[in-house]
Design a protein around this motif. Structure first.
Motif: not given
Length: 97
Positions: A1, A3, A39, A70-73, A75
């Motif tokens: 995942m 980050q 990222q 964490p990488v999230k849309d 965020q």
């Protein structure tokens, strides 16, 4: 995942600073002088750290990693606030190798 990681560095020698800057351009977005937002997977972070270990002078230079999450849309824009010029994150997926 992946980050989000903010990488900031203080390099005492201009030649080493340029080497670090060139390396960092391949890993993230240059947001301020000596500051990048990246990222990174754990493997990418380990490779970046190993490369930096070979460049910096350990008694005079410093590289700081700040783990944002964490990488999230969308965020990242919720976690970073600015005064003055607005920070608009770009799509970093195309920069990381």
């Amino acid at each position: 995942m992946q980050q989000y990681v903010l990488v900031s560095y203080d390099i005492s020698d201009q030649k080493r600073w340029r080497k670090v800057f060139k390396l960092m351009k391949g890993y993230g977005e240059h947001v301020q002088y000596s500051v990048f937002i990246c990222q990174l997977t754990e493997l990418q972070k380990a490779k970046l750290q190993a490369s930096l270990e070979d460049i910096i002078h350990h008694k005079n230079d410093q590289v700081m990693f700040v783990h944002i999450g964490p990488v999230k849309d969308g965020q990242l824009s919720k976690k970073i606030s600015t005064i003055g010029k607005e920070f608009v994150p770009m799509d970093l997926k195309r920069l990381i190798f």
